[in-house]
Write an enzyme that holds these catalytic residues in place. Sequence first.
Site, PDB file in Angstrom:
ATOM      1  N   ASP A  98       7.567   0.184  -0.650  1.00 57.24           N
ATOM      2  CA  ASP A  98       7.638  -0.627   0.551  1.00 57.24           C
ATOM      3  C   ASP A  98       9.089  -0.710   1.032  1.00 57.24           C
ATOM      4  O   ASP A  98      10.014  -0.932   0.233  1.00 57.24           O
ATOM      5  CB  ASP A  98       7.100  -2.028   0.236  1.00 57.24           C
ATOM      6  CG  ASP A  98       7.159  -2.958   1.418  1.00 57.24           C
ATOM      7  OD1 ASP A  98       6.449  -2.704   2.406  1.00 57.24           O
ATOM      8  OD2 ASP A  98       7.921  -3.947   1.356  1.00 57.24           O
ATOM      9  N   GLU A 109       7.952   4.423   2.248  1.00 61.41           N
ATOM     10  CA  GLU A 109       7.842   3.893   3.599  1.00 61.41           C
ATOM     11  C   GLU A 109       9.262   3.988   4.154  1.00 61.41           C
ATOM     12  O   GLU A 109      10.121   3.170   3.810  1.00 61.41           O
ATOM     13  CB  GLU A 109       7.360   2.445   3.593  1.00 61.41           C
ATOM     14  CG  GLU A 109       7.194   1.890   4.992  1.00 61.41           C
ATOM     15  CD  GLU A 109       6.810   0.417   5.008  1.00 61.41           C
ATOM     16  OE1 GLU A 109       6.055   0.015   5.906  1.00 61.41           O
ATOM     17  OE2 GLU A 109       7.283  -0.337   4.130  1.00 61.41           O
TER      18      GLU A 109
END
Length: 721
Positions: free
Chosen positions: A353, A389
Site C-alpha cells: 500500500d 501501489e
Amino acid sequence: MGALGLEGVGVGMWPGTPYPLGAVFDGGGTNFAIFSEIAERIELCLFDDAGKESRVELPERNGMIWHGYLPRVGPGQRYGYRVHGPYDPDAGLRCNPAKLLIDPYALAIEGRIKWNEALFSYRFDAPDEPNDDDSAPYTMKSVVINPYFDWTGDRPLRIPYNESVIYEAHVKGMTMRHPGIPQDVRGSYSGLVHPAMIRHFKQLGVTAVELLPVHQFVNDSTLQDKGLSNYWGYNTIGFFAPHNGYSSFGDEGQQVLEFKTMVRALHRAGIEVILDVVYNHTAEGNHMGPTLAFRGIDNPAYYRLVDGDARHYYDTTGTGNSFNVRNHESLRMIMDSLRYWVTEMHVDGFRFDLASALARQFHEVDRLSAFFELVNQDPVISQVKLIAEPWDVGEGGYQVGKFPPLWTEWNGRYRDTVRDFWRGQPASLAEFASRFTGSSDLYEADNRRPIASINFITAHDGFTLADLVSYNNKHNEANGENNRDGESYNRSWNCGAEGPTENPKILELRERQKRNLLTTLLLSQGVPMIAHGDERGRTQNGNNNVYCQDNELSWVNWDTTEANLELTAFTTRLITLRTAHPIFRRQRFFQGRTIRGSNIEDIAWLRPDGQQMDDEDWNAGFASSIAIFLNGQGIPDRDLLGQRVTDNSFLLLINGHHEQVTFTLPSQAYARRWQVVLDTAAPQQPRSITIPRTYGPDAADCRCGEQVLVHARAMCLLRAL
C-alpha cells in the site's frame, strides 16, 4: 502453559538473548526482546486470566535491544511493555510508562481498543499537560504463541506472473452473505476456505487471492462514534499478527493457527496467497493520536518527524504519520515482518500500500533507496511476488512505471485508459492500444516485461464494476461526511440513468459494458486483477469509498440472479480462454515485426475495412473502432498431452462507437477462415469452452474478406482456422 502472571512463574527472569526480537517460545519458556534507543528502562508486564498485572524489568541491554527470558511462560500468555524514558514532545520524545504498549513484534494480539482518554499521553482539555492515567484496561494485549504447525506437504506455488489471474478479496466481506457457509465461520479465515469458496475460486479459474489487510489493525474512535469501522483494515498496529477479528475460534494465538490453516488449504487448491500490507504508516495517527506501541517505545526511530519541528509528523500517506524508513531498526522491522510472513506463514507475495512512501529515504521517491536495496538482496523476500501501489499523497508520489525491475505495479494508467475508452472519451484509442498490449511505454525501457503491469479496472477503492456502468457520481452519504470523501472523478458512465432503473435498454447496455471491460482486462497483456464480487455484478449503491462500511453494502452478495450467474459464467469463459492460449499472456512485448516462417507481424492494427492503421487513423480523435490481429504462430504451447504445439492466431474486433460497425475480415495472408468464439453482445453464443482450443459446433464460421457486423459498444473475438 498459559497466562500465569509472575506469581505463577515462580522463578526470576534470566538474561535471555537479544535476537530474535519479540516473544519467542522455545518449549521451556519464552524469550522477550524489544528495541528502544531512547528508553532508560523497560518493564515487561504479564497478565493472568483475571487481568491482574505483574511487572518485571528486562535485565539486559545489548546495544539498543532490551531482553530477558522467563522459564515456564508459554503460549497464551498475555503481555505488554511499559517504557521509562524522556517525555518531551517538542523534541519528538514521547515515552510514558503509564501507557501499556503492544510489542511491535507480537505474533498475536488479543482484544480490541476500548477508546478512553487514558490511551493518550496528554489531557484532552490541556494538550500540553501529560496524562499519567493507566491505559492497560483499555488497550490490546500482546500474546505469546505456539509456533509449531504441521506444514507437511505444503510448498511455495511460485506460479509465473504471466500465468496468474489475481482475485482481490476481503476476508470478511467474501463470506458474510454466503448461504452455503455456516454462520459461525462466516467472515473468518476458515470461512474463506470453506469448500463452497474453494469451489468458487477453482471454477472461476483464479490463481491467487490478494487479501486486503490482515495485519492486526485498529478501529478508529471517530468512526466508532458514528457507528462505522475501519472495514478495509488500512490502520495497522501489529505487523506480525494476523487480525484477530477474522478468527472464528479465539484471539489468544488461535488466529495464527487458523490463518496458517487457511493458507495451507488455498495452496492445496493451487491458489496463491498475496497480502495487501501497510508498512507506510500505523494506527497511532498524528501528534494528537493515541500511544499504543511505537510512539511510546521510540517515537523518532519509528516515525518520520518534520525537520525542525519534531512535535509533528512528516506525512505522505494522508493518515497523520509516515513510517521512518530512514532508521535502520524500523526498516529492519519491515524486513523481518515480510520474511516472517513468507517463512512462517507461507504466503506467496505482497501488495504494498502506498509503496512510494517506503522509497522516501530522504524527500523524493528514490528507486535506489535502502528499502529497495534490502528487498532486492534478500534471498527470501526477493523470490516472492512483489506488487507496488506506485503512488502516495506526497509531492512527486505518482510513480507508475518507475519502480525497480524486481517489482510489478498496479497500473493506474491502465485503469484510467480502459475506463475512458469504453465510456466514449475522444482521442483515447492510441493509449488504449498501448495499455492493451502491456504498457511497453512504461516498462520496456527498464528491460521489464508485460508482467510488470498489474492490470485492473476496479479495486476495493472506488466503484465496483457494476457501479462503474451505473453511476456518473459517487454516492457516499452513508459514510457520514456529506459525500465529501472518496474520489470525485471516476471516469464512469451510467449508460443513461443514475443508479437503479427498470429501463431494459439501459440494463442491457450496462451488462454489455461489464462484459466489454472484463474482456479487455482478461485479454490484455500483463497480469489481470479482478475485484471481489465483480464477476457477480456486486454493487455498493454508488458508494466508492466503503472503507468504513462493515455491512451488507460492502459484503459480496451471493444471490443467484440470472444476471449474476450469466456474468460469472462469462468471466469463467474469459479466464479459461486466457489460460488456454499463451498469445494473451506473452512473456515479451509485441515488436510489430514479422515472425520467422511467416509474412505477418506478431501484431497488426487494422481499420474496420481490414487495412492497416496509419498515423492519420491513430490521430483521429473520433476513432473508436479497431481490429487487432494477434499472431500465435510464434508462441509455443503444450497441448493436453504435453506435446509442443503452435498457439492459435486471433482477431479481436473492438467497437467503442455508439452505433454498430461493419468490419471486413483481412486478407487470406492472416487466415483463410475465422471462427467466432466470443461476442460481448451475445454472451451465451458461441458455447463455452470445454477443452483448450475447442469451441463447439455452434460457433460462427467466417472467411477472409467477408464482413462481420459488430454491435454498438461491443467486442468480438475470432480464432484463425
